[in-house]
Each structure stands twice: as C-alpha cells, then as structure tokens.
Design an enzyme around this catalytic site. Structure first.
Site, short mmCIF file in Angstrom:
data_model
loop_
_atom_site.label_atom_id
_atom_site.label_comp_id
_atom_site.label_asym_id
_atom_site.label_seq_id
_atom_site.Cartn_x
_atom_site.Cartn_y
_atom_site.Cartn_z
N CYS A 2 0.55 -9.40 19.85
CA CYS A 2 -0.19 -10.52 19.28
C CYS A 2 -0.72 -10.11 17.92
CB CYS A 2 -1.35 -10.92 20.19
SG CYS A 2 -0.84 -11.27 21.87
N ARG A 28 4.35 -11.16 14.83
CA ARG A 28 3.92 -10.36 15.98
C ARG A 28 3.89 -11.17 17.28
NH1 ARG A 28 1.32 -5.69 14.47
NH2 ARG A 28 0.34 -5.61 16.51
N GLY A 107 -3.05 -6.85 23.57
CA GLY A 107 -2.87 -5.75 24.52
C GLY A 107 -2.87 -6.28 25.94
N GLU A 494 19.72 -11.13 19.74
CA GLU A 494 18.31 -11.47 19.53
C GLU A 494 18.09 -12.60 18.54
OE1 GLU A 494 15.75 -8.36 18.10
OE2 GLU A 494 17.42 -7.28 17.21
N HIS A 510 37.21 -0.03 32.40
CA HIS A 510 36.52 0.28 33.67
C HIS A 510 35.72 -0.91 34.19
CE1 HIS A 510 37.85 4.35 33.00
NE2 HIS A 510 37.37 4.26 31.78
N LYS A 609 7.70 -8.60 16.91
CA LYS A 609 8.13 -7.50 16.05
C LYS A 609 7.68 -6.14 16.57
CE LYS A 609 10.02 -5.67 12.46
NZ LYS A 609 11.47 -5.61 12.44
#
Ligand code: AGP
Length: 614
Positions: A2, A28, A107, A494, A510, A609
């Site tokens: 964040c 972020r 966090g 992405e 494989h 990010k």
C-alpha cells in the site's frame, strides 16, 4: 504493497499534497483510497474504492476549494487489499474512539484476530474485515493523553509488519508514524513536513529525506520530528540525499511508464556500468561490496535469493558466477529460503536481489542468512531501502526509479550488476586478464545492443498484433535463454493477462507439448550460441504441432526463417549477454500485446510494485 502519505503544516492545506502524494504512490496498490483530515471541528474522513482519481473526484464534490484551507494536518492511503475485499468500509483510514482517531497502515497485523477478540471483549465494535482497524482501536485504548506513548504501547502487542500514520482530534496538530518491515521516509520542510511510503511522493519537494528504521516511532508536528524507539528512548536519524529528481517519475511524453522505462534502458545500463568496468585490468570495480581478493578467494559458494523478475535475474547470475568464477552458485526462491532451514555457511556469499529493496520474503531471507553467518550482499535499485541497509554491503543498480509495476530496466541492470560481480569474482579466482577484458567489452556493448532492438519497436508491434488474440503462449530457451524465457512469460502474463509459461526448451517433450496447437504461439529464444541448434530443433517440434512461432535470433541467422516469418533479430554478441537484447524484444512484444488488448499496463490488476507482506 500500500502507499501512505502524511502531511502537517502551520498554514498550508493538506488536501492537495496528500492527493498528489497518493498519485505518486499509486503503483504500490490501487484498489481503494482514502484521506483523514484534521481541523478544529475534529477529523473528517473520505474513502473511495478504485483509483486515486476517484477519491480526488469525491473530494472535489464533497470538499469545495474554499473549505480546504482549514485542514492543515492529514493522512492518506492507497490500498492493495490483504484482509477484506476492496470496499469503501475496508478502505483506509480506519477510525476509532468515536471517530476522533484515524489511522492508515501498510503491512499485515498477523495476530489481529487475537487482538480483535480481546478488544471486542472490552466492548469495542468493529466495522471492517481488515487487520488494520485493530491498530486504530488499540492505540485509542492506550491513549491516556500522550499519543506517542499510546502508539508505542499498542505496537508492543502487534506481530507482523507495519508502516503507519495516525492523527487524533484529541491531539491537534500531531501526527504519529511508525515502521516495522514497511518503509517510511520523512521530508522536513521549512513550513511543512511530509511522510510517505517512498521517496517518489516526496521528491517533488526535496531530495533531502530521513529514512525511518524498523522499530522507529515518531511524533510529527509543524515544528519538527521527534523519533523514539518502541521503549520510548530517543533516536536520531540522519538526513540522506535522493539521487534522482521529479523528472524521473514523469511519463516524459510516453503513453505508459513501462514503455518509457523500456526506452530508458540504454541510459540505465550506462549508469549501472559507469565507473565500474576496468578494461585495462579486465575486471570490475564494485566498491560497495567492500570485498578484497582474500575474502572472495575464501568463498566456497554463492547463493542468490529473490522473488519474481529479480529471481529470474538471479538465475542468470548463478550461470555467470559458475561460468566466470568457477564457484558453485544457485538461486533460491526467497519465500522458500526463509523457511526451509537452508545450508549456508560463513564462506557462503548470499546475494539478495530486489528492485524495491522492500520485498518482505527477500528481506526475511537476508535476515535468515545473516542469522546463519553467511556473507550477505544486496543488489538493489532503491537507494536507502531496507534490504540494502540491512545487508550493509552491495551494488546499487542506478537504474533510476521504476514506476511501471512490470519490472524492465531493473532486470537488465540486475543482469549487468551480477555479471560484473561474477567477473570480479572470476578475475580473483581463475580468469586471465584477456578473458576478463573480453567480458568487459561485452558488458560495455550492452547499451548499444539494447538500442538496436529498440529501433525494431514497430516491427515487434506488428508481430504482437498477430498474436494479441491468443489465449495461451509458451516461451522456450536454453542456457542463458532459459531465465530469459521465464522472464518473457512473466512480462506477458502480468500486463496482458494472457496465460503464458516459460520452459526450458528441452522440457516441452516431457509434458507441456501436449498443450500445443495452432492457437498457442511459442516465443523461441535462439540467438547464436552453444544452445542455438538445439533450440532450432525444439522450434521444429512446435511447428510440427502447428504452433505459431515467434523466433528471436541473431541478425542474419536465416535458418530460423524456414520455420517462421515472425523473426526478431538481435545483434550478434556473446551468449552470456545475449539475454539482454532478447529480453528487450520480449518486453516490447508483451507491451504491444497488452496495449492492443487495452489493458492498464502500468497498473495491472491484482499486482503491486513492491510486495511488502508475505
Ligand atoms: C515484476 O515485473 C514484478 N513486478 C514482480 O515479479 C517483482 O519482480 C517482484 O515482486 C520482486 O520485486 P523486487 O525486485 O522489488 O524485490
């Protein structure tokens, strides 16, 4: 994860600086945003799902210009949800104490459930599903008149990571900030003080900043910053200089930051290589490592650790350490390394790679390796970031700020930095001057190799147009082209949301080859080198299943033309640097596919990010 911004001033309105700070931090996290503003009447909170632009629109509607002057203190947040859906209720700031206290958090509070039920037993009512709301109520519970002391008491009970900022109507003009695991920087101006999750929200004002360290708690008023540790003892932190300016975080006329950063790569590489290549001695100078020949000679192995794109650069680096220095080298997923009880010893060099320098799993891997006595080194782009500071020695990329969530220039500079480290180790352990000089020449040629591929942007865009409608895609490569294949697939995934997988070309048989048909394009990396012929063989296997192939080959290599007309040619160069021009071609391919699919390239859904939580 964040983004947090805090602003306090004697006279200036906080609204403008908070919103522009959030815009700078939006890469972020961008699923919801909010502000809390303090004035004599108390705390006013505005929250909105979606991008910062939507919050700004809400503020324009709800808070006319003439009213804004009275709000000189405020905190703001742009979110990347971890606990609770991206809704207005779960958006930050979270309030407590009847709305007189507001808090924003970056966090994860790992023991939030236990703390929450404890508070609920004391009659506290929760409105959101977030872990963060617990912090607001906890601080309010301990507030006996000193907001800093209340915050310290609350944080002593918190397990997990946090970067927080809070204000309270009971303590007008005060803002409390604290960090553990999530970054926070402070700018002290003559008239106002700004706090933010990273320097990009501050560099418009100044290049002089204070980086808070884990365990720091600060009381901020318009008169200054007063830093303490959690047990209340005073702490002093030095002011540091940021080595880039606002221009570096503007789009500069490009449609997307990612495209700008792709085209910045020649200069970024020049900055990364500058003053570090010693052609005369055939070696590299990396003074930030603070390693002498004896220490290098005494090492028995190299373990690299990282996440995402940095992990793929690390895989490339492991090959280079083995090739140049003849030292056993391996790459470890940081999230595995931190919990796996890995074998590292004092003669192990642990090289941690992180563009942001804040990725939680990589930071934890650094701490684990330090605990085990390894020689810990970092390769970071963000100067002053936590991983760089905790490692204490390393190499900065000098790639400049990277705003686009999809990493581009940082990857190329990580590869260049690792090859310089491997060259330095190699010259100490086994390489001759002549061999070293050949590697120096190859590294010095990187910026021009990249320029040559950038000049093919339109041709690559035309190839992308042919495959933009695909549902799945494969990337294949061998040797140094294997990490490049993984990186190419990640870039496409992405930003275009097209399902893409990178494979070692020999692995197709494989299993994965079962998925191939005319709807699954294969991007095959076959520049001249020891693996080219084998990869051409794998291209034939793909063509035999009618899979369309985009081949990235060395200029003038006509053989591949027999299998596909979608050729991207890169200039001839040694195989240990060929991945650099190849990855640029992959970046442009992914960029144009995403552009043609109309996807939000700089801020892809569900991504952030810097991943500062586990
Ligand atoms: C890459 O494009 C992604 N943004 C992501 O994989 C990134 O590389 C990863 O999160 C690691 O970030 P770091 O280099 O900042 O540690």
């Amino acid at each position: 994860m964040c983004g947090i911004v805090g602003f306090t001033s004697r006279s200036a309105s906080a609204v403008g600086p908070l919103v522009s700070g959030l815009r700078r931090l939006e890469y972020r996290g961008y699923d919801s945003a909010g502000v809390a503003l303090e004035c004599e009447e108390g705390i006013k909170v505005f929250k909105q799902t979606g991008k910062v632009a939507e919050l700004d629109a809400l503020l324009k509607k709800e808070l006319p210009e003439e009213e804004r002057g009275k709000f000189t203190v405020g905190i703001a947040h742009t979110r990347w949800a971890t606990h609770g859906l991206p809704t207005t209720v779960n958006a930050h700031p979270h309030i407590a104490d009847g709305g007189s206290l507001a808090l924003v958090h970056n966090g994860i509070v790992e023991n939030y459930a236990a703390l929450r039920s404890g508070l609920e037993k004391h009659g506290v009512k929760f409105v959101s599903q977030t872990d963060t709301e617990v912090l607001a109520h906890l601080v309010a519970t301990f507030d006996q008149g000193d907001l800093l002391a209340a915050t310290c008491e609350a944080l002593k009970r918190v397990e997990g990571t946090y970067g927080i900022a809070l204000i309270s109507a009971k303590h007008p003009g005060e803002m409390i900030v604290a960090r553990k695991g999530s970054p926070l920087v402070i700018r002290v101006g003559e008239k106002d003080i700004v706090v933010a999750s990273d320097v990009s929200a501050i560099v418009a004002y100044t290049r002089q900043v204070i980086y808070l360290k884990d365990g720091d708690v600060a009381r901020i008023t318009p008169d200054g910053v007063d830093i303490h540790s959690l047990d209340f003892s005073p702490v002093s932190r030095e002011v540091q200089e940021v080595d880039w300016d606002i221009g570096a975080i503007e789009k500069g006329g490009y449609e997307h930051f990612m495209l700008k950063e792709i085209f910045e790569q020649p200069e970024a590489l020049e900055n990364c290589l500058r003053g570090r290549l010693l052609p005369e001695e055939g070696t590299a100078k990396l003074s930030g490592l603070r390693l002498g020949p004896r220490e290098i000679a005494a090492l028995s192995n190299v373990v690299l650790t990282a996440c995402g794109t940095s992990y793929y650069a690390g895989l490339h680096g492991a090959y280079a350490f083995e090739q140049f220095a003849g030292i056993p080298a391996r790459i470890e997923q940081a999230a595995e390394f931190r919990y796996r009880n890995p074998i590292v010893a004092p003669d192990t060099a642990l090289v941690s790679l992180s563009q942001s320098g804040e990725t939680a799993d990589t930071l934890a891997a650094v701490r684990e390796a330090k605990r085990k006595g390894a020689l810990v080194l970092s390769v970071c782009n963000a100067v002053g970031s936590t991983i760089a500071r905790e490692a204490g020695r390393g190499v900065y990329l000098h790639a400049g700020p990277e705003i686009g969530v999809a990493s581009t220039k940082a990857f190329l500079c990580q590869v260049a930095a690792l090859e310089m480290m491997a060259l330095l180790f190699g010259r100490t352990r086994r390489l001759s001057g002549a061999e070293g000089a050949a590697i120096v020449r190859a590294l010095a040629s990187l910026p021009d190799l990249v320029r040559a591929v950038l000049a093919k942007n339109d041709a690559i865009a035309r190839i992308a147009e042919k495959h933009a409608g695909a549902r799945d895609a494969f990337y294949i490569g061998r040797g140094y082209q294997y990490p490049a294949a993984l990186e190419g697939a990640l870039k496409l995934k992405e930003i275009s949301y097209l399902h893409a997988e990178g494979y070692h070309a020999a692995e197709l048989k494989h299993g994965p080859i079962a998925l191939l048909d005319e709807k699954v394009p294969v991007v095959a990396l076959a520049p001249r080198g020891p693996d080219r012929d084998k990869t051409l063989g794998n291209i034939q296997e793909c063509r035999a299943r009618n899979a369309p192939v985009v081949a990235i080959v060395t200029e003038g290599d006509a053989d591949a033309r027999a299998f596909t007309e979608d050729l991207v040619e890169v200039p001839p160069c040694p195989d240990f640097v060929a991945a650099v021009p190849v990855v640029v071609a992959e970046q442009l391919f992914a960029y144009h596919v995403a552009r043609l699919r109309g996807e939000p390239i700089d801020k892809p859904r569900n991504l952030a990010k810097s991943v500062t939580v586990e």
